[in-house]
Design a protein around this motif. Structure first.
Motif, PDB file in Angstrom:
ATOM      1  N   GLU A   1      88.874   0.497 -15.584  1.00  0.00           N
ATOM      2  CA  GLU A   1      88.198  -0.276 -16.748  1.00  0.00           C
ATOM      3  C   GLU A   1      89.182  -0.726 -17.668  1.00  0.00           C
ATOM      4  OE1 GLU A   1      84.697  -0.055 -19.798  1.00  0.00           O
ATOM      5  OE2 GLU A   1      84.380   1.303 -18.053  1.00  0.00           O
ATOM      6  N   ARG A   2      89.259  -2.112 -18.142  1.00  0.00           N
ATOM      7  CA  ARG A   2      90.288  -2.772 -19.235  1.00  0.00           C
ATOM      8  C   ARG A   2      89.546  -3.805 -19.864  1.00  0.00           C
ATOM      9  NH1 ARG A   2      95.123  -4.498 -15.235  1.00  0.00           N
ATOM     10  NH2 ARG A   2      95.722  -5.273 -17.288  1.00  0.00           N
ATOM     11  N   ARG A   3      90.091  -4.055 -21.105  1.00  0.00           N
ATOM     12  CA  ARG A   3      89.572  -5.138 -21.885  1.00  0.00           C
ATOM     13  C   ARG A   3      89.912  -6.367 -20.873  1.00  0.00           C
ATOM     14  NH1 ARG A   3      88.237  -3.644 -26.754  1.00  0.00           N
ATOM     15  NH2 ARG A   3      88.920  -1.804 -27.479  1.00  0.00           N
ATOM     16  N   SER A   4      88.978  -7.357 -21.055  1.00  0.00           N
ATOM     17  CA  SER A   4      89.201  -8.723 -20.342  1.00  0.00           C
ATOM     18  C   SER A   4      90.360  -9.284 -20.734  1.00  0.00           C
ATOM     19  CB  SER A   4      87.930  -9.477 -20.443  1.00  0.00           C
ATOM     20  OG  SER A   4      87.638  -9.880 -21.859  1.00  0.00           O
ATOM     21  N   SER A   5      90.848  -9.332 -22.076  1.00  0.00           N
ATOM     22  CA  SER A   5      91.920  -9.910 -22.355  1.00  0.00           C
ATOM     23  C   SER A   5      93.274  -9.367 -21.804  1.00  0.00           C
ATOM     24  CB  SER A   5      92.123  -9.902 -24.108  1.00  0.00           C
ATOM     25  OG  SER A   5      92.043  -8.547 -24.552  1.00  0.00           O
ATOM     26  N   ASP A   6      93.192  -8.242 -21.154  1.00  0.00           N
ATOM     27  CA  ASP A   6      94.536  -7.751 -20.780  1.00  0.00           C
ATOM     28  C   ASP A   6      94.460  -8.208 -19.168  1.00  0.00           C
ATOM     29  OD1 ASP A   6      94.690  -6.148 -23.037  1.00  0.00           O
ATOM     30  OD2 ASP A   6      93.578  -4.329 -22.008  1.00  0.00           O
ATOM     31  N   TYR A   7      93.672  -8.754 -18.579  1.00  0.00           N
ATOM     32  CA  TYR A   7      93.680  -9.303 -17.412  1.00  0.00           C
ATOM     33  C   TYR A   7      94.491 -10.388 -17.316  1.00  0.00           C
ATOM     34  CZ  TYR A   7      89.645  -6.244 -15.967  1.00  0.00           C
ATOM     35  OH  TYR A   7      88.963  -5.306 -15.713  1.00  0.00           O
ATOM     36  N   MET A   8      95.288 -10.455 -16.141  1.00  0.00           N
ATOM     37  CA  MET A   8      95.916 -11.595 -15.626  1.00  0.00           C
ATOM     38  C   MET A   8      95.300 -12.296 -14.358  1.00  0.00           C
ATOM     39  SD  MET A   8      98.138 -12.361 -17.983  1.00  0.00           S
ATOM     40  CE  MET A   8      99.551 -13.589 -17.439  1.00  0.00           C
ATOM     41  N   SER A   9      94.994 -13.792 -14.417  1.00  0.00           N
ATOM     42  CA  SER A   9      94.277 -14.238 -13.427  1.00  0.00           C
ATOM     43  C   SER A   9      95.477 -15.020 -12.665  1.00  0.00           C
ATOM     44  CB  SER A   9      93.036 -15.113 -13.638  1.00  0.00           C
ATOM     45  OG  SER A   9      93.647 -16.266 -14.241  1.00  0.00           O
ATOM     46  N   THR A  10      95.450 -14.711 -11.154  1.00  0.00           N
ATOM     47  CA  THR A  10      96.507 -15.741 -10.311  1.00  0.00           C
ATOM     48  C   THR A  10      95.583 -16.685  -9.524  1.00  0.00           C
ATOM     49  OG1 THR A  10      97.980 -13.689 -10.468  1.00  0.00           O
ATOM     50  CG2 THR A  10      98.159 -15.455  -8.567  1.00  0.00           C
ATOM     51  N   PHE A  11      95.983 -17.760  -9.524  1.00  0.00           N
ATOM     52  CA  PHE A  11      95.141 -18.749  -8.530  1.00  0.00           C
ATOM     53  C   PHE A  11      96.129 -18.900  -7.327  1.00  0.00           C
ATOM     54  CE2 PHE A  11      91.950 -19.703 -11.291  1.00  0.00           C
ATOM     55  CZ  PHE A  11      92.150 -19.314 -12.554  1.00  0.00           C
ATOM     56  N   VAL A  12      95.446 -18.648  -6.169  1.00  0.00           N
ATOM     57  CA  VAL A  12      96.304 -18.715  -4.774  1.00  0.00           C
ATOM     58  C   VAL A  12      95.228 -19.881  -4.098  1.00  0.00           C
ATOM     59  CG1 VAL A  12      96.750 -17.511  -2.810  1.00  0.00           C
ATOM     60  CG2 VAL A  12      96.786 -16.188  -5.031  1.00  0.00           C
ATOM     61  N   HIS A  13      96.089 -20.775  -3.335  1.00  0.00           N
ATOM     62  CA  HIS A  13      95.578 -21.664  -2.329  1.00  0.00           C
ATOM     63  C   HIS A  13      95.777 -21.113  -0.829  1.00  0.00           C
ATOM     64  CE1 HIS A  13      95.521 -26.131  -0.823  1.00  0.00           C
ATOM     65  NE2 HIS A  13      94.498 -25.272  -0.408  1.00  0.00           N
ATOM     66  N   GLN A  14      94.651 -20.732  -0.257  1.00  0.00           N
ATOM     67  CA  GLN A  14      94.750 -20.290   1.024  1.00  0.00           C
ATOM     68  C   GLN A  14      94.690 -21.670   1.881  1.00  0.00           C
ATOM     69  OE1 GLN A  14      95.305 -17.197   2.077  1.00  0.00           O
ATOM     70  NE2 GLN A  14      94.893 -16.053   0.103  1.00  0.00           N
ATOM     71  N   ILE A  15      95.662 -22.037   2.222  1.00  0.00           N
ATOM     72  CA  ILE A  15      95.750 -23.483   2.906  1.00  0.00           C
ATOM     73  C   ILE A  15      95.076 -23.196   4.392  1.00  0.00           C
ATOM     74  CG2 ILE A  15      97.286 -25.145   3.960  1.00  0.00           C
ATOM     75  CD1 ILE A  15      99.358 -24.153   1.709  1.00  0.00           C
TER      76      ILE A  15
END
Length: 124
Positions: A28-42
């Protein structure tokens, strides 16, 4: 083996809740600690938002000729309200523009996105 194109890694916007727990993980972590990565599954015709290698949002589409049809946009409940679906939709529209495709936003979220972001009307 699926082809992947990493589009971006961005910090998530601060969540309205002070803490979030991702059910399938053991932390469990603070949401501000998260990093989102966006991936295109071609090969899967899907854009994904990932946090710590967990898929937390998806945008599914089909392509026929020069038209990208956005079929659905979904975010896991605990991560809703943080702009993930909006960013996935933005990446889909940017990808379509780069590839010279027109977009047919079938899903309600993508339709609302176009209403709120007139800068993408050129790809409709």
């Amino acid at each position: 083996m699926e082809s992947q194109v990493r589009l971006a890694t961005l910090p998530l916007e601060r969540c309205r809740q002070s803490r979030l727990a991702y059910v399938s993980s053991h932390f469990e972590r603070r949401s501000s600690d998260y990093m989102s990565t966006f991936v295109h599954q071609i090969e899967g015709n899907r854009f994904e938002a990932r946090i710590d290698d967990h898929v937390v949002g998806t945008l599914d589409y089909t392509v026929s000729g020069n038209k990208m049809v956005i079929e659905s946009t979904e975010t896991i409940r605990d991560f809703r309200g943080q702009g993930i679906a909006r960013r996935l939709t933005r990446f889909a529209f940017d990808d379509a523009r780069t590839r010279g495709l027109v977009v047919d936003p079938k899903c309600p979220f993508a339709k609302r996105f176009v209403d709120l972001h007139p800068e993408y009307t050129d790809v409709l």
